[in-house]
Design a protein around this motif. Structure first.
Motif, PDB file in Angstrom:
ATOM      1  N   MET A 208     -45.254  26.570 -22.141  1.00 18.84           N
ATOM      2  CA  MET A 208     -45.079  27.000 -20.764  1.00 18.84           C
ATOM      3  C   MET A 208     -45.290  28.514 -20.769  1.00 18.84           C
ATOM      4  O   MET A 208     -45.204  29.166 -21.804  1.00 18.84           O
ATOM      5  N   ASN A 209     -45.575  29.052 -19.595  1.00 14.58           N
ATOM      6  CA  ASN A 209     -46.000  30.440 -19.521  1.00 14.58           C
ATOM      7  C   ASN A 209     -45.284  31.152 -18.381  1.00 14.58           C
ATOM      8  O   ASN A 209     -45.130  30.590 -17.290  1.00 14.58           O
ATOM      9  N   PHE A 210     -44.835  32.384 -18.643  1.00 18.33           N
ATOM     10  CA  PHE A 210     -44.208  33.212 -17.617  1.00 18.33           C
ATOM     11  C   PHE A 210     -45.165  34.309 -17.161  1.00 18.33           C
ATOM     12  O   PHE A 210     -45.922  34.850 -17.969  1.00 18.33           O
ATOM     13  N   LYS A 211     -45.084  34.644 -15.891  1.00 22.47           N
ATOM     14  CA  LYS A 211     -45.731  35.850 -15.385  1.00 22.47           C
ATOM     15  C   LYS A 211     -44.695  36.965 -15.407  1.00 22.47           C
ATOM     16  O   LYS A 211     -43.553  36.778 -14.981  1.00 22.47           O
ATOM     17  N   THR A 212     -45.091  38.138 -15.910  1.00 19.31           N
ATOM     18  CA  THR A 212     -44.165  39.263 -16.034  1.00 19.31           C
ATOM     19  C   THR A 212     -44.714  40.483 -15.300  1.00 19.31           C
ATOM     20  O   THR A 212     -45.902  40.537 -14.968  1.00 19.31           O
ATOM     21  N   PRO A 213     -43.856  41.490 -15.058  1.00 21.10           N
ATOM     22  CA  PRO A 213     -44.385  42.763 -14.572  1.00 21.10           C
ATOM     23  C   PRO A 213     -45.389  43.336 -15.581  1.00 21.10           C
ATOM     24  O   PRO A 213     -45.342  43.005 -16.764  1.00 21.10           O
ATOM     25  N   SER A 214     -46.265  44.181 -15.138  1.00 21.63           N
ATOM     26  CA  SER A 214     -47.321  44.724 -15.991  1.00 21.63           C
ATOM     27  C   SER A 214     -46.756  45.398 -17.241  1.00 21.63           C
ATOM     28  O   SER A 214     -45.907  46.293 -17.145  1.00 21.63           O
ATOM     29  N   GLY A 215     -47.199  44.944 -18.425  1.00 21.20           N
ATOM     30  CA  GLY A 215     -46.795  45.546 -19.688  1.00 21.20           C
ATOM     31  C   GLY A 215     -45.441  45.078 -20.211  1.00 21.20           C
ATOM     32  O   GLY A 215     -45.104  45.330 -21.377  1.00 21.20           O
ATOM     33  N   PHE A 216     -44.689  44.393 -19.377  1.00 18.94           N
ATOM     34  CA  PHE A 216     -43.346  43.974 -19.763  1.00 18.94           C
ATOM     35  C   PHE A 216     -43.391  42.886 -20.830  1.00 18.94           C
ATOM     36  O   PHE A 216     -42.479  42.792 -21.675  1.00 18.94           O
ATOM     37  N   ASN A 217     -44.432  42.070 -20.831  1.00 13.44           N
ATOM     38  CA  ASN A 217     -44.518  40.951 -21.774  1.00 13.44           C
ATOM     39  C   ASN A 217     -44.523  41.426 -23.223  1.00 13.44           C
ATOM     40  O   ASN A 217     -43.876  40.839 -24.090  1.00 13.44           O
ATOM     41  N   LEU A 224     -37.747  40.529 -28.813  1.00 13.09           N
ATOM     42  CA  LEU A 224     -37.307  39.202 -29.250  1.00 13.09           C
ATOM     43  C   LEU A 224     -37.464  39.021 -30.757  1.00 13.09           C
ATOM     44  O   LEU A 224     -36.700  38.260 -31.375  1.00 13.09           O
ATOM     45  N   LEU A 225     -38.424  39.690 -31.360  1.00 13.10           N
ATOM     46  CA  LEU A 225     -38.590  39.592 -32.812  1.00 13.10           C
ATOM     47  C   LEU A 225     -37.339  40.090 -33.543  1.00 13.10           C
ATOM     48  O   LEU A 225     -37.016  39.590 -34.624  1.00 13.10           O
ATOM     49  N   LYS A 226     -36.634  41.033 -32.949  1.00 12.35           N
ATOM     50  CA  LYS A 226     -35.396  41.543 -33.548  1.00 12.35           C
ATOM     51  C   LYS A 226     -34.309  40.464 -33.555  1.00 12.35           C
ATOM     52  O   LYS A 226     -33.348  40.555 -34.318  1.00 12.35           O
ATOM     53  N   HIS A 227     -34.471  39.459 -32.704  1.00 12.38           N
ATOM     54  CA  HIS A 227     -33.505  38.366 -32.604  1.00 12.38           C
ATOM     55  C   HIS A 227     -34.030  37.092 -33.264  1.00 12.38           C
ATOM     56  O   HIS A 227     -33.456  36.012 -33.072  1.00 12.38           O
ATOM     57  N   GLY A 228     -35.116  37.220 -34.017  1.00 10.25           N
ATOM     58  CA  GLY A 228     -35.664  36.072 -34.732  1.00 10.25           C
ATOM     59  C   GLY A 228     -36.434  35.095 -33.866  1.00 10.25           C
ATOM     60  O   GLY A 228     -36.608  33.932 -34.248  1.00 10.25           O
ATOM     61  N   VAL A 229     -36.895  35.546 -32.707  1.00 10.83           N
ATOM     62  CA  VAL A 229     -37.627  34.678 -31.789  1.00 10.83           C
ATOM     63  C   VAL A 229     -39.079  35.146 -31.704  1.00 10.83           C
ATOM     64  O   VAL A 229     -39.341  36.304 -31.350  1.00 10.83           O
ATOM     65  N   GLY A 230     -40.001  34.243 -32.021  1.00  6.56           N
ATOM     66  CA  GLY A 230     -41.423  34.570 -31.964  1.00  6.56           C
ATOM     67  C   GLY A 230     -42.066  33.988 -30.723  1.00  6.56           C
ATOM     68  O   GLY A 230     -41.951  32.792 -30.452  1.00  6.56           O
ATOM     69  N   THR A 231     -42.716  34.832 -29.949  1.00  2.00           N
ATOM     70  CA  THR A 231     -43.414  34.400 -28.735  1.00  2.00           C
ATOM     71  C   THR A 231     -44.796  35.060 -28.724  1.00  2.00           C
ATOM     72  O   THR A 231     -45.148  35.813 -29.634  1.00  2.00           O
ATOM     73  N   ILE A 232     -45.577  34.787 -27.681  1.00  2.00           N
ATOM     74  CA  ILE A 232     -46.925  35.346 -27.573  1.00  2.00           C
ATOM     75  C   ILE A 232     -47.069  36.062 -26.237  1.00  2.00           C
ATOM     76  O   ILE A 232     -46.774  35.481 -25.179  1.00  2.00           O
ATOM     77  N   SER A 233     -47.524  37.309 -26.275  1.00  2.00           N
ATOM     78  CA  SER A 233     -47.880  38.009 -25.035  1.00  2.00           C
ATOM     79  C   SER A 233     -49.399  38.015 -24.931  1.00  2.00           C
ATOM     80  O   SER A 233     -50.105  38.327 -25.889  1.00  2.00           O
ATOM     81  N   LEU A 234     -49.883  37.655 -23.750  1.00  2.00           N
ATOM     82  CA  LEU A 234     -51.322  37.539 -23.521  1.00  2.00           C
ATOM     83  C   LEU A 234     -51.711  38.425 -22.346  1.00  2.00           C
ATOM     84  O   LEU A 234     -51.105  38.346 -21.275  1.00  2.00           O
TER      85      LEU A 234
END
Length: 266
Positions: A208-217, A224-234
């Motif tokens: 699933m994908n979120f829309k974020t404010p510009s550059g916020f992703n 999130l990497l500091k909390h052990g969570v890996g995600t992808i910003s596109l």
């Protein structure tokens, strides 16, 4: 091109983009359903509209090569989704349309490490001389890129397909994926934080994908990497989560970490 207008695929924008992108009376279109990164598949109505748009463009004399990327085919979680590949609507639609179906066992059969894929060509009026030429061009592309595929992976996929328990095992994994999808939907419906993240429509696939404010992703991804969570910003405003790889009982904690980090970022 806009992918969505509201909660629907923007077929008007699709038509405009196809026409404006035409060069030398030719244009190529990649249709990726279930879509990566949004996790969206067209409804029956949307699939027919997409097909109609492509036919209208072809009737203008434009030659259209449509590649249907079906890597996540079959991972459908809602009743109104078009349950076939959109390739089925395009294979014989017009003489100016060449349909190319790309799929494989990697995602459809949960064999993530095997990387076994398939390519199928179709088009109204295609003759043997045309298909022979396409086959030769494809063989040249394969040989010039990765030379040869893994025989071991192919053998394992063939053995799995011939297994008496293939259908039941696949159904078991499909249920696991749907349960995770439904849990994510539940989390998003009742959430009260992380409101900087606005979800795009999703109904299928692995993501699933979120829309974020510009550059916020990208800021959020790094945090999130500091909390052990890996995600992808596109791009600049797209933030993808692969909920498919997280156990159902852990999804609540995962999204709370994401929402909390989002709220804490300025």
């Amino acid at each position: 091109m806009l992918f969505f207008r509201g909660n629907k695929i923007d077929t008007a924008s699709l038509k405009e983009t196809l026409i404006s992108s035409t060069k030398n009376n030719k244009v190529s279109l990649l249709l990726n359903f279930p879509n990566n990164p949004t996790g969206y598949s067209p409804t029956l109505e949307e699939a027919n509209l997409i097909s109609s748009v492509i036919k209208e463009v072809a009737e203008m004399g434009i030659k259209v090569c449509v590649i249907t990327d079906d890597a996540y085919f079959g991972l459908f979680y809602e009743d109104d989704i078009y349950k076939e590949s959109i390739f089925s609507l395009l294979a014989d639609i017009h003489e100016n349309v060449l349909a190319v179906k790309v799929d494989g066992a990697t995602k459809e059969d949960y064999s993530w490490g095997l990387r076994v894929g398939f390519i199928t060509f179709a088009g109204k009026g295609l003759e043997k001389r045309h298909t022979d030429a396409l086959e030769q061009k494809l063989m040249g592309a394969v040989r010039s890129s990765f030379s040869s595929s893994s025989k071991l992976s192919q053998a394992l996929v063939i053995k799995a397909l011939k297994s008496d328990t293939y259908d039941s095992e696949k159904a078991e994994f499909e249920k696991i994926m749907k349960d995770r999808y439904l849990k994510v939907k539940e989390i998003l419906e009742k959430r009260t934080n992380g409101l900087k993240l606005q979800e795009y429509p999703f109904n299928s696939g692995y993501f699933m994908n979120f829309k974020t404010p510009s550059g916020f992703n990208e800021q959020l991804r790094v945090e999130l990497l500091k909390h052990g969570v890996g995600t992808i910003s596109l791009g600049d405003t797209s933030f993808r989560i692969a909920y498919s790889s997280v156990d159902k009982e852990d999804l609540e904690d995962l999204f709370q970490i994401i929402f909390t980090c989002s709220d804490n970022l300025q």
